[in-house]
Design a protein around this motif. Structure first.
Motif, short mmCIF file in Angstrom:
data_model
loop_
_atom_site.label_atom_id
_atom_site.label_comp_id
_atom_site.label_asym_id
_atom_site.label_seq_id
_atom_site.Cartn_x
_atom_site.Cartn_y
_atom_site.Cartn_z
N MET A 60 0.84 -1.20 0.00
CA MET A 60 0.00 0.00 0.00
C MET A 60 0.88 1.25 0.00
N THR A 61 0.44 2.26 -0.73
CA THR A 61 1.17 3.52 -0.79
C THR A 61 0.99 4.29 0.51
N GLU A 62 2.11 4.72 1.09
CA GLU A 62 2.09 5.45 2.35
C GLU A 62 2.28 6.94 2.08
N VAL A 63 1.32 7.75 2.57
CA VAL A 63 1.39 9.20 2.41
C VAL A 63 1.51 9.83 3.79
N LEU A 64 2.51 10.68 3.98
CA LEU A 64 2.72 11.36 5.26
C LEU A 64 2.49 12.85 5.07
N LEU A 65 1.47 13.38 5.79
CA LEU A 65 1.15 14.80 5.75
C LEU A 65 1.76 15.47 6.97
N ALA A 72 8.61 8.77 8.11
CA ALA A 72 9.18 9.48 6.97
C ALA A 72 10.08 8.56 6.15
N ARG A 73 10.82 7.69 6.82
CA ARG A 73 11.71 6.77 6.09
C ARG A 73 10.93 5.79 5.24
N HIS A 74 9.72 5.43 5.69
CA HIS A 74 8.93 4.42 4.97
C HIS A 74 7.85 5.02 4.07
N ALA A 75 7.70 6.33 4.10
CA ALA A 75 6.64 6.97 3.31
C ALA A 75 6.98 6.91 1.82
N VAL A 106 3.33 26.60 4.75
CA VAL A 106 4.65 27.17 4.48
C VAL A 106 5.69 26.76 5.50
N ALA A 107 5.34 26.83 6.78
CA ALA A 107 6.32 26.53 7.82
C ALA A 107 6.71 25.06 7.85
N ALA A 108 5.90 24.18 7.24
CA ALA A 108 6.23 22.75 7.21
C ALA A 108 7.17 22.40 6.07
N VAL A 109 7.42 23.36 5.17
CA VAL A 109 8.26 23.08 3.99
C VAL A 109 9.65 22.63 4.41
N TYR A 110 10.25 23.34 5.34
CA TYR A 110 11.62 23.01 5.73
C TYR A 110 11.70 21.61 6.33
N THR A 111 10.74 21.26 7.16
CA THR A 111 10.73 19.94 7.79
C THR A 111 10.60 18.84 6.73
N VAL A 112 9.70 19.02 5.76
CA VAL A 112 9.53 18.01 4.70
C VAL A 112 10.79 17.91 3.86
N TRP A 113 11.42 19.03 3.61
CA TRP A 113 12.67 19.00 2.85
C TRP A 113 13.73 18.18 3.60
N ARG A 114 13.84 18.40 4.92
CA ARG A 114 14.83 17.64 5.68
C ARG A 114 14.50 16.15 5.70
N LEU A 115 13.23 15.83 5.80
CA LEU A 115 12.83 14.42 5.78
C LEU A 115 13.13 13.80 4.42
N LEU A 152 2.39 7.09 -8.96
CA LEU A 152 2.93 5.90 -8.31
C LEU A 152 2.09 4.67 -8.63
N MET A 153 0.77 4.87 -8.70
CA MET A 153 -0.11 3.75 -9.01
C MET A 153 0.24 3.14 -10.37
N GLU A 154 0.67 4.02 -11.28
CA GLU A 154 1.01 3.54 -12.61
C GLU A 154 2.29 2.73 -12.63
N THR A 155 3.11 2.88 -11.56
CA THR A 155 4.40 2.17 -11.52
C THR A 155 4.46 1.15 -10.39
N GLY A 156 3.30 0.80 -9.83
CA GLY A 156 3.30 -0.26 -8.83
C GLY A 156 2.89 0.16 -7.44
N GLY A 157 2.77 1.47 -7.20
CA GLY A 157 2.21 1.91 -5.93
C GLY A 157 3.20 2.31 -4.86
N THR A 158 4.49 1.98 -4.99
CA THR A 158 5.46 2.38 -3.98
C THR A 158 6.70 2.94 -4.66
N THR A 159 7.55 3.56 -3.85
CA THR A 159 8.76 4.18 -4.39
C THR A 159 9.97 3.28 -4.27
#
Length: 714
Positions: A1-6, A97-100, A108-117, A140-147
């Motif tokens: 399953m595709t994991e999405v982290l917000l 984050a490692r498995h997402a 806007v303020a979350a941009v830096y954190t996502v970049w670091r992750l 991702l669905m077109e390529t199998g669903g995961t990275t």
């Protein structure tokens, strides 16, 4: 399953979030939300429970459990960095984050954190907003669903979503700055993320402009000059307001010009200014139209594009380069020929010709002309240096006033001032000879000259400037060029010079007294290459050094003598960069004695006695005076086929005798080695060069052409 982290720093809009999560789930994705906002606040837990999230997680909301020093540092840090300080030790966040498969910043303020992750999970696309995140999941669905099989590829970040946009709409400038720290902009993901943000659909115009400027500022801090330029250009392309669009494009190209780079979007910047000029002109706002047109011309003919580089768009397609300029309604209005009320009167037969020679400060090529016609019995001569009078100096280069006057058909006070200052001189003179087709030419042709004949000389430099495009050549009787290839270039640039109102054309060599250059050379001069004039990038002295290195492989007696002052690093960043590279190249050669700098001199003939081969390494020239002087001295000419003109009907190959011009450093080295192989062959070639120079370019020969021009004398 595709994991999405917000990831969020502030409470998201739950209605928008719920709809997005339903779409994620329908795609087979599992969505987790984490944030530093209060997830347990009253009403928040209930709303989150109604959203089909796989999990929620509270990140530390402050740094109360951390050291006092860290808390002090955090209080002075941008909000984005402060959020990362709070969240970076959270084990849940790191693990998820490692498995997402997709990492998403919701504000806007979350941009830096996502970049670091994203730095820890380079396979996962990092997105700013829900809409781009949904698109990433679909891909991702077109390529199998995961990275998992995506390697280390980090795809670009596309756009800001509506909820993030609404947040940004109300962010003060300092918050935008805080979200674009140097660390973020130094990374490809951070820079692309913010570039994508400025093109988000639906963003208010002022917010888009302000955001793009702050993002560009961050990119400049991070050393991403071209990124800053692209950000401003991207934002400009989405803005309908003509003035703001033009300003942003202008700022974009000036980012690169300031670093000595030819801007990739110069055409868009000029087009935006022209569109503004046309709009203002159509409303009768001639002052504003003139200002916009002046800026368009300034950008289109900036010296970094044409003068401080080794190439120019004009060299590739001159007519095509100025095409957009002359499609402008304002420019067409400016270029309407005004003509003159009466033709120029013929030269008088009952008294001497009254000849006014005028220039603005630069009289380098006038000395012999002034001397000859100052003593000519058939001429009464006056000389006017416009730069020596503050009133003339002010109006000679007043581009915006000239343009406004042209757009109002002479109804401005500029024409009145030119009339007041110039009319006494025009009334006295039978013929005005104006040196350099620059600002003073545009000034002089703003008024009708009466029956006074106007002669203007254009050298080479002016063709790469805006001034010929601001000159009314229908009020010029004779236009003098120093070489056929310069005439070809200029006429291809200025439509008026191809029409029925064009002046008469003449090609006259510069006035040079070459007889004093023919002095004996010592035997050792045979191995000395010389370059006269290295003060401009266009002289490209590195080409001459290349030749030196090639001939020294055969014989280390060869040296390169440099005559003249160095380039001024203050001229532009492009000049400074070229000079820096040139100095590095010269250092070991000077130390070994292979290169000798003779510096500036008022006695070029004596320096030429030491030079056996005179070089022209330039990328462009009008007529290379240094080569002509060198040839007169008996030095063997080796002339580069100037790249600006190479292969055209007129060029260095048509200006100089066959055999003088070479197409490459290797060909130049071969010519030098062949001619200097023995003293007798070298001296024989030098004598032929002297004979040609004195028979074609020496003042007694050229003087007759000027007498014919002014007096009609054969």
């Amino acid at each position: 399953m595709t994991e999405v982290l917000l990831v969020a720093s502030v409470r998201p809009q739950f209605g928008v979030l719920a709809e997005a999560v339903r779409k994620f789930n329908a795609l087979g994705a599992s969505v987790r939300l984490t944030g530093t906002f209060h997830l347990e606040a009253e009403g928040v837990r209930e709303q989150l429970a109604e959203i089909e999230l796989a999990e929620t997680h509270q990140l530390p909301r402050n740094l109360g459990h951390r050291s006092q020093a860290l808390r002090r540092r955090a209080s002075k840090s941008p909000s984005g960095l402060r959020m990362w300080m709070q969240a970076q030790r959270d084990s849940w966040l790191r693990s998820r984050a490692r498995h997402a498969d997709v990492l998403v910043a919701l504000d806007v303020a979350a941009v830096y954190t996502v970049w670091r992750l994203a730095e820890y999970n380079r396979a996962a696309p990092a997105k700013f907003g829900l809409t781009p995140a949904l698109k990433a999941v679909e891909e991702l669905m077109e390529t199998g669903g995961t990275t998992g099989a995506r390697g280390s590829m980090l795809p670009p970040l596309h756009a800001i979503t509506r909820d993030v946009k609404r947040t940004m709409d109300h962010l003060p400038a300092q918050i935008i700055r805080a979200a674009t720290p140097r660390q973020v902009m130094r990374s490809g993901v951070g820079a692309r993320l913010w570039r994508s943000a400025v093109t988000a659909p639906g963003m208010p115009i002022k917010v888009r402009a302000a955001t793009s400027r702050h993002v560009a500022e961050g990119m400049r801090w991070a050393g991403r000059t071209s990124g800053a330029a692209l950000t401003l250009s991207d934002a400009a392309s989405k803005i309908p307001d003509l003035k703001l669009k033009a300003d942003l494009y202008d700022e974009a190209v000036m980012q690169e010009i300031g670093k000595g780079i030819s801007p990739r979007d110069i055409g868009k910047a000029v087009a935006a200014r022209l569109a503004l000029a046309d709009a203002e002109y159509s409303k009768g706002r001639t002052k504003e139209a003139a200002e916009a047109l002046n800026r368009a011309l300034f950008l289109n003919f900036h010296r970094v594009l044409h003068i401080d580089q080794l190439t120019s768009p004009l060299a590739k397609d001159a007519e095509g380069f100025v095409g957009p300029l002359y499609r402008s309604k304002a420019m067409q209005a400016l270029s309407r020929p005004s003509g003159r009320k009466v033709p120029a009167a013929p030269a008088p037969t009952d008294r001497p010709l009254r000849l006014l020679i005028t220039t603005s400060a630069n009289d380098n090529f006038l000395h012999l002309i002034r001397e000859r016609f100052g003593d000519h019995p058939g001429v009464e001569l006056r000389y006017l240096d416009l730069a020596a009078n503050k009133h003339f100096k002010r109006i000679s280069w007043a581009a915006p006033r000239m343009l406004q006057d042209g757009l109002t058909d002479g109804a401005s006070d500029y024409q009145e001032e030119v009339e007041r200052l110039m009319r006494p001189h025009l009334d006295w003179a039978d013929t005005v000879f104006l040196e350099w087709a620059a600002g003073p030419a545009a000034m002089l042709t703003a008024i009708d000259p009466g029956d006074t004949r106007i002669v203007v000389r254009l050298h080479s430099y002016e063709a790469f400037t805006r001034w010929p495009h601001m000159t009314d050549f229908s009020r010029v009787d004779d236009l003098v060029f120093v070489a056929p290839h310069v005439k070809d270039l200029t006429t291809s640039l200025v439509p008026m010079l191809r029409g029925e109102h064009a002046p008469r054309f003449h090609v006259l060599d510069n006035a040079m007294d070459l007889s004093g250059f023919n002095r004996p050379k010592p035997d050792e001069a045979r191995f000395n290459l010389g370059l006269i004039g290295i003060s401009q990038v266009a002289k490209d002295p590195r080409w001459a050094v290349d030749i030196l290195q090639r001939v020294r492989k055969h014989d280390e007696r060869y040296r390169l003598l440099l005559v003249g002052g160095d380039m001024d690093p203050k001229t532009s960043k492009a000049t400074r960069d070229y000079l820096s590279e040139f100095e590095k190249l010269l250092a070991p050669l000077e130390e070994s004695g292979a290169v000798v700098r003779l510096g500036p001199t008022d006695d070029v003939p004596s320096k030429l006695t030491e030079i056996g081969t005179i070089l022209s390494s330039s990328v462009r020239e009008g007529c290379h005076v240094g080569v002509m002087e060198g040839a007169a001295s008996g030095a063997v000419p080796v002339v580069r086929d100037w790249p600006f003109y190479a292969g055209k009907p007129n060029s260095a190959r048509t200006l100089y005798p066959e055999g003088w011009v070479v197409g490459s450093p290797q060909e130049a080295a071969e010519r030098i080695l062949k001619v200097t192989v023995a003293e007798e062959t070298w001296r024989a070639a030098g004598r032929l060069a002297t004979e040609h120079a004195l028979s074609v370019w020496d003042w007694p020969v050229v003087q007759k052409h000027f007498e014919k021009l002014f007096l009609g004398e054969e």
